[in-house]
Structures are given as structure tokens and as C-alpha cells.
Design a protein around this motif. Sequence first.
Motif, PDB file in Angstrom:
ATOM      1  N   GLN A  67      23.292  58.526  67.823  1.00  0.00           N
ATOM      2  CA  GLN A  67      23.970  59.135  66.681  1.00  0.00           C
ATOM      3  C   GLN A  67      23.950  58.179  65.485  1.00  0.00           C
ATOM      4  O   GLN A  67      24.073  56.965  65.659  1.00  0.00           O
ATOM      5  N   PRO A  68      23.817  58.724  64.266  1.00  0.00           N
ATOM      6  CA  PRO A  68      23.872  57.868  63.078  1.00  0.00           C
ATOM      7  C   PRO A  68      25.207  57.140  62.968  1.00  0.00           C
ATOM      8  O   PRO A  68      26.239  57.619  63.444  1.00  0.00           O
ATOM      9  N   ASP A  69      25.174  56.003  62.344  1.00  0.00           N
ATOM     10  CA  ASP A  69      26.357  55.205  62.064  1.00  0.00           C
ATOM     11  C   ASP A  69      27.388  56.069  61.323  1.00  0.00           C
ATOM     12  O   ASP A  69      27.058  56.677  60.302  1.00  0.00           O
ATOM     13  N   PRO A  70      28.635  56.151  61.802  1.00  0.00           N
ATOM     14  CA  PRO A  70      29.657  56.952  61.123  1.00  0.00           C
ATOM     15  C   PRO A  70      29.888  56.521  59.668  1.00  0.00           C
ATOM     16  O   PRO A  70      30.364  57.313  58.857  1.00  0.00           O
ATOM     17  N   ALA A  71      29.519  55.304  59.325  1.00  0.00           N
ATOM     18  CA  ALA A  71      29.650  54.846  57.938  1.00  0.00           C
ATOM     19  C   ALA A  71      28.725  55.629  57.003  1.00  0.00           C
ATOM     20  O   ALA A  71      28.897  55.582  55.786  1.00  0.00           O
ATOM     21  N   LEU A  72      27.774  56.368  57.573  1.00  0.00           N
ATOM     22  CA  LEU A  72      26.859  57.174  56.766  1.00  0.00           C
ATOM     23  C   LEU A  72      27.360  58.600  56.549  1.00  0.00           C
ATOM     24  O   LEU A  72      26.687  59.405  55.913  1.00  0.00           O
ATOM     25  N   ASP A  73      28.545  58.909  57.062  1.00  0.00           N
ATOM     26  CA  ASP A  73      29.045  60.285  57.018  1.00  0.00           C
ATOM     27  C   ASP A  73      29.221  60.839  55.602  1.00  0.00           C
ATOM     28  O   ASP A  73      29.286  62.046  55.422  1.00  0.00           O
ATOM     29  N   TYR A  74      29.271  59.980  54.601  1.00  0.00           N
ATOM     30  CA  TYR A  74      29.425  60.469  53.236  1.00  0.00           C
ATOM     31  C   TYR A  74      28.112  61.044  52.672  1.00  0.00           C
ATOM     32  O   TYR A  74      28.100  61.715  51.647  1.00  0.00           O
ATOM     33  N   LEU A  75      27.001  60.795  53.360  1.00  0.00           N
ATOM     34  CA  LEU A  75      25.703  61.334  52.943  1.00  0.00           C
ATOM     35  C   LEU A  75      25.477  62.695  53.591  1.00  0.00           C
ATOM     36  O   LEU A  75      26.119  63.045  54.580  1.00  0.00           O
ATOM     37  N   ASP A  76      24.523  63.446  53.055  1.00  0.00           N
ATOM     38  CA  ASP A  76      24.238  64.733  53.688  1.00  0.00           C
ATOM     39  C   ASP A  76      23.481  64.481  54.999  1.00  0.00           C
ATOM     40  O   ASP A  76      22.977  63.377  55.238  1.00  0.00           O
ATOM     41  N   PRO A  77      23.406  65.480  55.878  1.00  0.00           N
ATOM     42  CA  PRO A  77      22.818  65.262  57.206  1.00  0.00           C
ATOM     43  C   PRO A  77      21.387  64.725  57.190  1.00  0.00           C
ATOM     44  O   PRO A  77      21.034  63.869  57.998  1.00  0.00           O
TER      45      PRO A  77
END
Length: 162
Positions: A67-77
Motif C-alpha cells: 500500500q502507498p505511504d499514508p503520507a501520500l493520502d493528500y494526492l489523488d489515487p
Amino acid sequence: MIVIADTSPLNYLVLIQQQHLLPHLFGRVLIPPAVFEELTGPGTPHLVKSWLADAPPWLQVQPLRSQPDPALDYLDPGERAAIALAEELNADQILLDDIEARHEAARRRLPFVGTLGVLRRAAQLDLIDLPSTLARLQQTTFYVAPELIRSLLDEDTRRKSR
């Protein structure tokens, strides 16, 4: 060379019929499943969906191992997955247009280039006529500051006059 693409550069290169530049510049291009989904989504232009339905062999969907780093959640999928895949594979290049995604890639020390960078490189190799290609790009929904277009055109003029 490992190159990962986000949605926007592929979308716009297809719309201006310059997607063939990617294998010339990079060889194979990988996209995560989230980018594939965005490129086939309801808001995607028919031309792009049609191209993707018969995608060339140089474009490959590459699933993420984690899974992508949760710190990237502000970006679109798509951006989130493209950055995560670039990190997983230690990519040589990631194709991104979104400014926040580019800032994140820079923070993570991932080398990136956008649609304009691809077109600039192609012009430097005499693969395209930059003025007419940029004119076609400006007829799409791609946003770019007029000063940047002018700068690219000036650089292209200087290069041709050498």
C-alpha cells in the motif's frame, strides 16, 4: 530504464497524438492500476480510452507490492500510486504534471518530468516541431502559464539557430 507515468502526461500526450514519443525517450513505461483506472474512468476523453483499449506493448500496468505511504493520502489515487510505484522500483523517472505531486516527488528525491518536459526533450532530439505541438496542447484543458510556453519557444528558437 524504469519510467512510471501518472495519468495527466499520458492523457495529454494521447490527446495531442504524441504518445509515440514515450518509447523513443524512455523505452517501456509502467503505470500502476490506479492510473489505468483513471485513464478509463468516466471523465476521460474517448480518444484516450480508445488508445488504452489497444495499448501498445511499451505501456505496462504494474501492480504495487504494498500500500502507498499514508503520507501520500493528500494526492489523488493515480499520483499516490505512481509515486509509490516509483519508490518501490527505484524508478529512473516519473512522469507527473500536478504541482503537489511534483513537490512530493522532489521531497522523496524521485526524478520527475511532466508533459512539457517530455515535449521539450522530444524537440531537442528533433522528434517534433515544438511550436505546433505546444499549440495543439494549448487547445486541450492543459493549463500552463503563458510565460512558460514563451520560455520554451524562445529556447527552441535559440537551439534551432545554432
